[in-house]
Design a protein around this motif. Structure first.
Motif, PDB file in Angstrom:
ATOM      1  N   TRP A  12       0.803  -1.212   0.000  1.00  0.00           N
ATOM      2  CA  TRP A  12       0.000   0.000   0.000  1.00  0.00           C
ATOM      3  C   TRP A  12       0.843   1.271   0.000  1.00  0.00           C
ATOM      4  CZ3 TRP A  12      -4.894  -0.440  -1.222  1.00  0.00           C
ATOM      5  CH2 TRP A  12      -5.749   0.633  -1.042  1.00  0.00           C
ATOM      6  N   ALA A  14       2.351   4.566  -1.257  1.00  0.00           N
ATOM      7  CA  ALA A  14       1.812   5.463  -2.286  1.00  0.00           C
ATOM      8  C   ALA A  14       2.175   6.904  -1.991  1.00  0.00           C
ATOM      9  CB  ALA A  14       0.306   5.320  -2.370  1.00  0.00           C
ATOM     10  N   ILE A  25       1.371   1.857  -5.285  1.00  0.00           N
ATOM     11  CA  ILE A  25       0.575   0.705  -4.852  1.00  0.00           C
ATOM     12  C   ILE A  25       0.732  -0.442  -5.848  1.00  0.00           C
ATOM     13  CG2 ILE A  25      -1.765  -0.117  -4.403  1.00  0.00           C
ATOM     14  CD1 ILE A  25      -2.449   2.834  -3.740  1.00  0.00           C
ATOM     15  N   TYR A  27      -0.464  -4.772  -6.186  1.00  0.00           N
ATOM     16  CA  TYR A  27      -1.083  -5.949  -5.583  1.00  0.00           C
ATOM     17  C   TYR A  27      -0.971  -7.129  -6.537  1.00  0.00           C
ATOM     18  CZ  TYR A  27      -5.421  -4.855  -8.176  1.00  0.00           C
ATOM     19  OH  TYR A  27      -6.362  -4.586  -9.144  1.00  0.00           O
ATOM     20  N   ARG A  48      -4.934   5.461  -4.774  1.00  0.00           N
ATOM     21  CA  ARG A  48      -5.475   4.643  -3.682  1.00  0.00           C
ATOM     22  C   ARG A  48      -6.928   4.282  -3.952  1.00  0.00           C
ATOM     23  NH1 ARG A  48      -2.470   8.727  -0.591  1.00  0.00           N
ATOM     24  NH2 ARG A  48      -0.702   7.670   0.389  1.00  0.00           N
TER      25      ARG A  48
END
Length: 74
Positions: A12, A14, A25, A27, A48
């Motif tokens: 996370w 950022a 970010i 994932y 975000r």
């Protein structure tokens, strides 16, 4: 039998401004299969809010299919 069907890991980090690449970010979603682990998705959303929306959709979709997910956030 594995406890989880999918693993979602989120970094996370950022900036205050939209950004991709380093210090942003990331994932990754992987699926446990009968033969091991298979990467399903690797993403680097710019904001975000975009990340939150994408991750929420992934989790909703997997829950609707009754898949078990372990999600980790850094």
């Amino acid at each position: 039998m594995p406890i989880f069907d999918y693993y979602l890991i989120v970094d996370w980090s950022a900036n205050a401004k939209p950004k991709r690449g380093a210090d942003s970010i990331w994932y990754c979603l992987v699926e446990r299969t009968g033969s091991g682990i298979r990467r399903r998705l690797l993403a680097n959303p710019a904001t975000r809010w975009q990340a939150r929306d994408e991750i929420a959709e992934i989790l909703k979709s997997l829950a609707a299919k009754q898949r078990r997910v372990l999600a980790g956030f850094d």
